[in-house]
Design an enzyme around this catalytic site. Structure first.
Site, PDB file in Angstrom:
ATOM      1  N   GLU A   1      12.224  -2.422  11.546  1.00 18.01           N
ATOM      2  CA  GLU A   1      11.802  -1.469  10.515  1.00 18.01           C
ATOM      3  C   GLU A   1      10.675  -0.624  11.118  1.00 18.01           C
ATOM      4  OE1 GLU A   1       9.826  -3.138   7.042  1.00 18.01           O
ATOM      5  OE2 GLU A   1      10.678  -1.552   5.784  1.00 18.01           O
TER       6      GLU A   1
ATOM      7  N   ARG B   1       6.384  -0.672 -11.468  1.00 21.01           N
ATOM      8  CA  ARG B   1       7.736  -1.234 -11.473  1.00 21.01           C
ATOM      9  C   ARG B   1       7.712  -2.728 -11.813  1.00 21.01           C
ATOM     10  NH1 ARG B   1      11.124   0.484  -6.254  1.00 21.01           N
ATOM     11  NH2 ARG B   1      10.572  -1.547  -5.437  1.00 21.01           N
TER      12      ARG B   1
ATOM     13  N   LYS C   1      -2.403  -8.300  -7.835  1.00 27.75           N
ATOM     14  CA  LYS C   1      -3.192  -8.125  -6.622  1.00 27.75           C
ATOM     15  C   LYS C   1      -2.643  -6.920  -5.861  1.00 27.75           C
ATOM     16  CE  LYS C   1      -2.825  -9.307  -2.528  1.00 27.75           C
ATOM     17  NZ  LYS C   1      -3.326  -7.997  -2.048  1.00 27.75           N
ATOM     18  N   PRO C   2      -3.409  -5.810  -5.831  1.00 24.88           N
ATOM     19  CA  PRO C   2      -2.952  -4.646  -5.067  1.00 24.88           C
ATOM     20  C   PRO C   2      -3.263  -4.855  -3.582  1.00 24.88           C
ATOM     21  CG  PRO C   2      -5.090  -4.182  -6.024  1.00 24.88           C
ATOM     22  CD  PRO C   2      -4.731  -5.587  -6.458  1.00 24.88           C
TER      23      PRO C   2
ATOM     24  N   CYS D   1      10.180   1.495   2.089  1.00 24.79           N
ATOM     25  CA  CYS D   1      11.135   0.414   2.409  1.00 24.79           C
ATOM     26  C   CYS D   1      12.554   0.957   2.422  1.00 24.79           C
ATOM     27  CB  CYS D   1      10.990  -0.695   1.377  1.00 24.79           C
ATOM     28  SG  CYS D   1      11.027  -0.073  -0.296  1.00 24.79           S
TER      29      CYS D   1
ATOM     30  N   GLY E   1       6.685  -6.345  -0.435  1.00 21.63           N
ATOM     31  CA  GLY E   1       5.977  -6.236   0.837  1.00 21.63           C
ATOM     32  C   GLY E   1       6.902  -6.620   1.973  1.00 21.63           C
ATOM     33  N   SER E   2       6.309  -7.133   3.027  1.00 23.95           N
ATOM     34  CA  SER E   2       7.097  -7.416   4.228  1.00 23.95           C
ATOM     35  C   SER E   2       7.919  -8.700   4.065  1.00 23.95           C
ATOM     36  CB  SER E   2       6.155  -7.556   5.416  1.00 23.95           C
ATOM     37  OG  SER E   2       5.267  -8.625   5.195  1.00 23.95           O
TER      38      SER E   2
ATOM     39  N   TRP F   1       0.812  -1.228   0.000  1.00 24.98           N
ATOM     40  CA  TRP F   1       0.000   0.000   0.000  1.00 24.98           C
ATOM     41  C   TRP F   1       0.844   1.278   0.000  1.00 24.98           C
ATOM     42  CZ3 TRP F   1       1.820   2.516   4.141  1.00 24.98           C
ATOM     43  CH2 TRP F   1       2.351   1.742   5.191  1.00 24.98           C
ATOM     44  N   ASN F   2       2.135   1.167   0.263  1.00 23.46           N
ATOM     45  CA  ASN F   2       2.875   2.416   0.518  1.00 23.46           C
ATOM     46  C   ASN F   2       3.220   3.197  -0.751  1.00 23.46           C
ATOM     47  OD1 ASN F   2       4.796   0.544  -0.160  1.00 23.46           O
ATOM     48  ND2 ASN F   2       6.296   1.208   1.344  1.00 23.46           N
TER      49      ASN F   2
ATOM     50  N   GLU G   1      10.913  -8.156  -3.214  1.00 24.71           N
ATOM     51  CA  GLU G   1      11.360  -6.843  -2.722  1.00 24.71           C
ATOM     52  C   GLU G   1      10.779  -6.693  -1.329  1.00 24.71           C
ATOM     53  OE1 GLU G   1      13.419  -4.822  -4.081  1.00 24.71           O
ATOM     54  OE2 GLU G   1      13.526  -5.626  -6.118  1.00 24.71           O
ATOM     55  N   LEU G   2      11.619  -6.824  -0.302  1.00 26.46           N
ATOM     56  CA  LEU G   2      11.086  -6.957   1.051  1.00 26.46           C
ATOM     57  C   LEU G   2      11.487  -5.774   1.939  1.00 26.46           C
ATOM     58  CD1 LEU G   2      11.781 -10.789   1.244  1.00 26.46           C
ATOM     59  CD2 LEU G   2       9.742  -9.622   0.410  1.00 26.46           C
TER      60      LEU G   2
ATOM     61  N   SER H   1      16.026   5.818  -5.415  1.00 31.15           N
ATOM     62  CA  SER H   1      15.127   5.225  -6.405  1.00 31.15           C
ATOM     63  C   SER H   1      15.288   5.891  -7.766  1.00 31.15           C
ATOM     64  CB  SER H   1      13.677   5.375  -5.935  1.00 31.15           C
ATOM     65  OG  SER H   1      13.541   4.828  -4.644  1.00 31.15           O
TER      66      SER H   1
HETATM   67  P1  NAD Z   1       2.587  -6.877   3.547  1.00 31.01           P
HETATM   68  O1  NAD Z   1       3.636  -7.912   3.345  1.00 31.01           O
HETATM   69  O2  NAD Z   1       1.677  -7.009   4.685  1.00 31.01           O
HETATM   70  O3  NAD Z   1       1.642  -6.805   2.250  1.00 31.01           O
HETATM   71  C1  NAD Z   1       2.172  -6.716   0.955  1.00 31.01           C
HETATM   72  C2  NAD Z   1       1.213  -7.386   0.005  1.00 31.01           C
HETATM   73  O4  NAD Z   1       1.111  -8.764   0.332  1.00 31.01           O
HETATM   74  C3  NAD Z   1      -0.201  -6.829   0.054  1.00 31.01           C
HETATM   75  O5  NAD Z   1      -0.732  -6.838  -1.240  1.00 31.01           O
HETATM   76  C4  NAD Z   1      -0.926  -7.826   0.942  1.00 31.01           C
HETATM   77  O6  NAD Z   1      -2.292  -7.881   0.693  1.00 31.01           O
HETATM   78  C5  NAD Z   1      -0.256  -9.116   0.513  1.00 31.01           C
HETATM   79  N1  NAD Z   1      -0.337 -10.183   1.503  1.00 31.01           N
HETATM   80  C6  NAD Z   1      -0.458 -10.079   2.844  1.00 31.01           C
HETATM   81  N2  NAD Z   1      -0.509 -11.302   3.409  1.00 31.01           N
HETATM   82  C7  NAD Z   1      -0.413 -12.190   2.396  1.00 31.01           C
HETATM   83  C8  NAD Z   1      -0.421 -13.614   2.340  1.00 31.01           C
HETATM   84  N3  NAD Z   1      -0.510 -14.372   3.432  1.00 31.01           N
HETATM   85  N4  NAD Z   1      -0.304 -14.205   1.137  1.00 31.01           N
HETATM   86  C9  NAD Z   1      -0.207 -13.445   0.020  1.00 31.01           C
HETATM   87  N5  NAD Z   1      -0.203 -12.109   0.009  1.00 31.01           N
HETATM   88  C10 NAD Z   1      -0.295 -11.488   1.181  1.00 31.01           C
HETATM   89  O7  NAD Z   1       3.358  -5.500   3.525  1.00 31.01           O
HETATM   90  P2  NAD Z   1       2.727  -4.049   3.639  1.00 31.01           P
HETATM   91  O8  NAD Z   1       2.451  -3.802   5.063  1.00 31.01           O
HETATM   92  O9  NAD Z   1       1.645  -3.869   2.652  1.00 31.01           O
HETATM   93  O10 NAD Z   1       3.943  -3.143   3.127  1.00 31.01           O
HETATM   94  C11 NAD Z   1       4.962  -2.762   3.938  1.00 31.01           C
HETATM   95  C12 NAD Z   1       6.176  -3.648   3.755  1.00 31.01           C
HETATM   96  O11 NAD Z   1       6.569  -3.688   2.385  1.00 31.01           O
HETATM   97  C13 NAD Z   1       7.378  -3.101   4.490  1.00 31.01           C
HETATM   98  O12 NAD Z   1       8.081  -4.145   5.119  1.00 31.01           O
HETATM   99  C14 NAD Z   1       8.211  -2.487   3.393  1.00 31.01           C
HETATM  100  O13 NAD Z   1       9.567  -2.382   3.693  1.00 31.01           O
HETATM  101  C15 NAD Z   1       7.954  -3.411   2.265  1.00 31.01           C
HETATM  102  N6  NAD Z   1       8.238  -2.755   0.990  1.00 31.01           N
HETATM  103  C16 NAD Z   1       9.336  -3.157   0.290  1.00 31.01           C
HETATM  104  C17 NAD Z   1       9.655  -2.534  -0.896  1.00 31.01           C
HETATM  105  C18 NAD Z   1      10.855  -2.965  -1.690  1.00 31.01           C
HETATM  106  O14 NAD Z   1      10.931  -2.612  -2.844  1.00 31.01           O
HETATM  107  N7  NAD Z   1      11.794  -3.712  -1.120  1.00 31.01           N
HETATM  108  C19 NAD Z   1       8.854  -1.500  -1.379  1.00 31.01           C
HETATM  109  C20 NAD Z   1       7.731  -1.100  -0.644  1.00 31.01           C
HETATM  110  C21 NAD Z   1       7.436  -1.752   0.545  1.00 31.01           C
END
Ligand code: NAD
Length: 488
Positions: free
Chosen positions: A388, A164, A179-180, A289, A233-234, A155-156, A255-256, A448
């Site tokens: 983080e 990307r 999937k957003p 991130c 994501g995370s 979401w960020n 990308e975590l 970036s």
């Molecule tokens: P998140 O991992 O909770 O969610 C990311 C995505 O994964 C969302 O679309 C979410 O719906 C989905 N998701 C959640 N649980 C899932 C599951 N069990 N199975 C499949 N999909 C699932 O992360 P967030 O809170 O949305 O975003 C913040 C995190 O993303 C931070 O840790 C940040 O550092 C990281 N991030 C990394 C980058 C990068 O490029 N390295 C960029 C942006 C954000």
């Protein structure tokens, strides 16, 4: 007031170019700055997920055979349409994510640039041809699109993270299912409309907003037609998805999370370092991130750096984007609690708050905060340095010994971005080379860039986005060993 006219999010599942209702009804998207209801969005289920793969699989062969130049021109049109609609897209991002309009506009430009960059790359085919050293054969190496790609975004950065992934996937000849995040599906829906307007054929990009991310993504990873998962994501969810991907050996890019150190030496230009720190720390309210997560400032300059940063931080206008703020809310009440807990426990363990900005009483706001930590603070012993933060909080530690500082900077299991400010460029580069992170800002607070490889070391991920390598994440190499008739 956000302009949602024509967006039609109740039919926000997009499959084979058709807008559909979701199998699980509707879910609500709210404005994190005010809690106000923004929209009811189609809630996709597993059946929608599989229908999206049907469409992407059917569209794959024609798309991969479409000449690179044609794919390039379509991507270029997406760039132009995003620039045309930049204000509307920025308004949507600001409404559903909460970031300031300035940050949202910056994100739209950054996102659009991925379409321009990969439009240019789409026209350049890779591969090679040559005689084998033993003679008698020729070796042809080609890059093929990996197939249907599942894209999962956070979401960020609702526009940039989707762009990307979509742009390089399409440049490579892949088709996608996206999937957003459930917090920010509106920007993705708007982007799908622009892709269609630009001439992306039906089925090449399909969208499934959902409140059941595990169900939808598991359905994709279990489907033999899906050959790629690209996730941002995370780290925790990345680990889950890698385990799932392992069952079918699905090609994975991750990308975590990050935990970026921001190093300031005693000879750094402090005004420039504070300018960089403001960008690295407070862009998007610290919910990036790449956000600077811990400041290592040389003992000789730490008081002055803290005072300069504190003055800038206290002057930040915190509030809803609609009020022309510099910095918006966090994404949720839960995030406010998490960030607040980290700061409270740091203070209980000996840290002291040096500066704070005022915040509105409503909405999910957390005050931009600078805090000094005891000189003995380190990643292994101090929770806020090892976590983080994902909020507008700048923990500052003083250092005197460069080797000890570098050991602590590298003590995190995350290694996405890092920053170094030093007066002597050779020293800055040397420190940068010692830091275990995929991206180093050297006398810069922003790393970036669509033309540069974005990604992390250690538990911050696998693979890179942007640059040529970002396209290669969506290809696989094939070689043909060709018998050469005259034996030479
Ligand atoms: P998140 O991992 O909770 O969610 C990311 C995505 O994964 C969302 O679309 C979410 O719906 C989905 N998701 C959640 N649980 C899932 C599951 N069990 N199975 C499949 N999909 C699932 O992360 P967030 O809170 O949305 O975003 C913040 C995190 O993303 C931070 O840790 C940040 O550092 C990281 N991030 C990394 C980058 C990068 O490029 N390295 C960029 C942006 C954000």
């Amino acid at each position: 007031m956000t302009d949602l006219s024509g967006l039609n999010p109740e039919r926000g599942v997009v499959i084979a170019g058709r807008r559909r209702k979701g199998g699980s009804g509707l879910f609500d998207v709210d404005d994190p700055a005010t809690g106000a209801h923004l929209a009811a969005v189609a809630d996709g289920d597993r059946r929608d997920a599989l229908a999206a793969v049907d469409a992407a699989a059917a569209a794959f062969d024609p798309w991969r055979r479409t000449p690179g130049r044609t794919r390039s021109e379509v991507l270029r049109r997406v760039f132009e349409l995003m620039v045309r609609d930049a204000d509307r897209l920025a308004g949507l991002i600001a409404a559903e994510n909460g970031k300031s309009l300035a940050d949202a506009r910056g994100e739209v430009v950054y996102a659009a640039e991925f379409f321009r960059w990969f439009a240019e790359e789409a026209a350049r085919s890779g591969g090679s041809y040559g005689p084998s050293p033993a003679g008698g054969t020729r070796t042809l190496v080609t890059e093929r699109p990996v197939g249907v790609a599942a894209l999962v975004t956070p979401w960020n950065f609702p526009a940039a993270m989707a762009a990307r992934k979509i742009a390089p996937a399409l440049a490579a000849g892949c088709t996608v299912v996206l999937k957003p995040a459930a917090e920010t599906p509106l920007t993705a829906i708007a982007l799908l409309d622009l892709l269609a307007e630009a001439g992306v054929p039906d089925g090449v990009v399909n969208l499934v907003p959902t409140t059941d991310p595990a169900g939808v993504v598991e359905a994709w990873l279990a489907d033999p037609r899906v050959r790629k998962i690209s996730f941002t994501g995370s780290t925790r969810v990345g680990q889950l998805l890698l385990r799932r991907a392992a069952d079918r050996i699905v090609n994975a890019s991750m990308e975590l999370g990050g935990n970026a150190p921001f190093v300031v030496t005693e000879d750094a230009d402090l005004e420039a370092a504070v300018d960089g720190a403001m960008v690295a720390k407070f862009r998007g309210g610290g919910q990036a991130c790449t956000a600077a997560n811990r400041f290592y400032v040389h003992q000789e300059v730490v008081e002055r750096f803290t005072a300069l940063l504190g003055a800038r931080l206290e002057a930040l206008a915190v509030g809803p984007a609609s009020a022309g703020s510099d910095i918006g809310p966090l994404i949720s009440a839960k995030a406010v609690g998490t960030v607040g807990g980290l700061v409270d426990r740091a203070v209980a363990a000996g840290a002291w708050i040096t500066h704070r900005a005022p915040v509105p009483s409503d909405g999910y706001f957390y005050p931009p905060t600078a805090l000094r930590l005891p000189d003995s603070a380190s990643v292994p012993t101090t929770e806020i340095l090892g976590t983080e933060i994902f909020g507008p909080v700048a923990p500052i530690v003083a250092w005197t010994d460069e080797d000890a500082m570098l050991r602590d900077a590298n003590a995190s299991e995350l290694g996405l971005a890092a920053y170094v400010y030093a007066g002597d460029l050779a020293r800055a580069v040397r420190i940068g080379e010692e830091l275990e992170a995929g991206m180093i800002g050297v006398n810069r607070g922003l790393v970036s860039d669509p033309s540069a490889p974005f990604g992390g070391m250690k538990q911050s991920g696998i693979g890179r986005e942007g640059a040529r390598v970002g396209l290669e994440e969506f290809t696989e190499t094939q070689y043909l060993s060709v018998d050469w008739p005259n034996g030479r």
